[in-house]
Motif scaffolding. Structure first.
Motif, PDB file in Angstrom:
ATOM      1  N   ILE A 110       0.661  -1.052  -0.245  1.00  0.00           N
ATOM      2  CA  ILE A 110       0.387   0.260   0.175  1.00  0.00           C
ATOM      3  C   ILE A 110       0.905   1.457  -0.169  1.00  0.00           C
ATOM      4  O   ILE A 110       0.486   2.054  -0.909  1.00  0.00           O
ATOM      5  N   TYR A 111       1.791   0.872   0.963  1.00  0.00           N
ATOM      6  CA  TYR A 111       2.945   2.085   0.886  1.00  0.00           C
ATOM      7  C   TYR A 111       3.522   2.396  -0.347  1.00  0.00           C
ATOM      8  O   TYR A 111       3.495   3.833  -0.778  1.00  0.00           O
ATOM      9  N   LEU A 112       3.624   1.011  -0.927  1.00  0.00           N
ATOM     10  CA  LEU A 112       4.338   1.726  -2.421  1.00  0.00           C
ATOM     11  C   LEU A 112       3.707   2.180  -3.359  1.00  0.00           C
ATOM     12  O   LEU A 112       4.329   3.064  -4.460  1.00  0.00           O
ATOM     13  N   TYR A 113       2.551   1.213  -3.434  1.00  0.00           N
ATOM     14  CA  TYR A 113       1.410   1.652  -3.804  1.00  0.00           C
ATOM     15  C   TYR A 113       1.184   3.206  -4.256  1.00  0.00           C
ATOM     16  O   TYR A 113       0.779   4.872  -5.507  1.00  0.00           O
ATOM     17  N   TYR A 114       0.128   3.818  -2.892  1.00  0.00           N
ATOM     18  CA  TYR A 114       0.162   5.119  -2.855  1.00  0.00           C
ATOM     19  C   TYR A 114       1.242   6.646  -2.179  1.00  0.00           C
ATOM     20  O   TYR A 114       0.382   6.773  -3.138  1.00  0.00           O
ATOM     21  N   GLU A 116       5.013   5.974  -2.910  1.00  0.00           N
ATOM     22  CA  GLU A 116       5.167   6.101  -3.661  1.00  0.00           C
ATOM     23  C   GLU A 116       5.698   6.191  -5.116  1.00  0.00           C
ATOM     24  O   GLU A 116       5.855   6.133  -6.539  1.00  0.00           O
ATOM     25  N   GLY A 117       4.243   5.875  -5.626  1.00  0.00           N
ATOM     26  CA  GLY A 117       3.664   5.792  -6.585  1.00  0.00           C
ATOM     27  C   GLY A 117       4.296   4.896  -7.666  1.00  0.00           C
ATOM     28  O   GLY A 117       3.836   4.959  -8.843  1.00  0.00           O
ATOM     29  N   TYR A 118       4.245   3.968  -7.537  1.00  0.00           N
ATOM     30  CA  TYR A 118       4.767   3.091  -7.892  1.00  0.00           C
ATOM     31  C   TYR A 118       3.622   1.897  -8.971  1.00  0.00           C
ATOM     32  O   TYR A 118       2.591   1.300  -7.853  1.00  0.00           O
ATOM     33  N   GLN A 119       3.763   1.711 -10.124  1.00  0.00           N
ATOM     34  CA  GLN A 119       2.482   0.508 -10.397  1.00  0.00           C
ATOM     35  C   GLN A 119       3.365  -0.846 -10.109  1.00  0.00           C
ATOM     36  O   GLN A 119       3.862  -1.347  -8.924  1.00  0.00           O
ATOM     37  N   VAL A 134       0.513  -9.274  -5.209  1.00  0.00           N
ATOM     38  CA  VAL A 134       0.648  -7.889  -5.128  1.00  0.00           C
ATOM     39  C   VAL A 134      -0.914  -7.446  -4.720  1.00  0.00           C
ATOM     40  O   VAL A 134      -1.437  -6.644  -3.726  1.00  0.00           O
ATOM     41  N   LYS A 135      -1.621  -7.949  -5.361  1.00  0.00           N
ATOM     42  CA  LYS A 135      -3.128  -7.433  -5.768  1.00  0.00           C
ATOM     43  C   LYS A 135      -3.719  -7.534  -4.744  1.00  0.00           C
ATOM     44  O   LYS A 135      -4.580  -7.425  -3.960  1.00  0.00           O
ATOM     45  N   LYS A 136      -3.587  -8.849  -4.126  1.00  0.00           N
ATOM     46  CA  LYS A 136      -3.849  -9.057  -3.299  1.00  0.00           C
ATOM     47  C   LYS A 136      -3.532  -8.754  -1.856  1.00  0.00           C
ATOM     48  O   LYS A 136      -4.713  -9.068  -1.106  1.00  0.00           O
ATOM     49  N   ARG A 137      -2.784  -8.506  -1.426  1.00  0.00           N
ATOM     50  CA  ARG A 137      -2.152  -8.085  -0.616  1.00  0.00           C
ATOM     51  C   ARG A 137      -2.569  -6.510  -0.548  1.00  0.00           C
ATOM     52  O   ARG A 137      -2.911  -6.184   0.365  1.00  0.00           O
ATOM     53  N   MET A 138      -2.535  -5.779  -1.459  1.00  0.00           N
ATOM     54  CA  MET A 138      -3.542  -3.993  -1.910  1.00  0.00           C
ATOM     55  C   MET A 138      -4.870  -4.369  -1.180  1.00  0.00           C
ATOM     56  O   MET A 138      -5.375  -4.241  -0.580  1.00  0.00           O
ATOM     57  N   GLN A 139      -5.709  -6.035  -1.910  1.00  0.00           N
ATOM     58  CA  GLN A 139      -7.216  -6.126  -1.022  1.00  0.00           C
ATOM     59  C   GLN A 139      -7.206  -5.989  -0.278  1.00  0.00           C
ATOM     60  O   GLN A 139      -8.386  -5.927   0.589  1.00  0.00           O
TER      61      GLN A 139
END
Length: 155
Positions: A110-114, A116-119, A134-139
């Motif tokens: 979540i930190y890296l995505y929201y 830091e802006g990584y895909q 990654v998708k499952k952890r985000m969910q």
């Protein structure tokens, strides 16, 4: 001398030494436990009680130095101070604190995505996991945050 007797005899003295060296109760307790674990593992033969006492002090002092060396090499900032220094608004501080309370796996993606802006593909490469992981952890992280926020709204 057996372990139980050694703990009763020397633990207070060793604890005080560790407190003086580390200035932290939790670390002092950890070092004390490690010292007696070493005593149990090595089962050294002592010539007298002074030899035993000196050995325990030396082991505890060495463990304290290891902890201090680790602290120096890996400095940490308390979460409260970090939240205060990073953001100004109370709502943002609460959100950041809630993020810090997530399990490491969800918090990291979540930190890296929201923040830091990584895909997701880049996050997968960074963490050495699949994009699906990654998708499952985000969910899961979003679900946990959603539950926390619903509880706050219902109060």
């Amino acid at each position: 001398m057996n372990l139980e007797k050694a703990v009763r005899t020397y633990s207070d003295m060793l604890y005080k030494i560790c407190i003086v060296m580390l200035c932290n109760e939790q670390d002092a307790q950890d070092v004390l436990q490690e010292t007696f674990c070493r005593y149990l593992e090595k089962a050294p033969v002592f010539t007298d009680t002074e030899h035993e006492k000196a050995w325990l002090i030396r082991v505890a002092a060495n463990h304290c130095k290891d902890v201090l060396r680790f602290r120096f090499r890996h400095p940490q900032v308390p979460i409260d101070l970090l939240a205060e220094s990073l953001v100004m608004e109370q709502k943002q501080q609460e959100t950041l604190t809630e993020l810090f309370e997530l399990p490491v796996r969800q918090r990291t993606v979540i930190y890296l995505y929201y923040v830091e802006g990584y895909q997701m593909k880049e996050i997968a490469a960074i963490l050495g996991i699949s994009v699906q992981a990654v998708k499952k952890r985000m969910q899961r992280g979003r679900e946990q945050l959603r539950v926390v926020w619903k509880e706050e709204c219902c109060r």
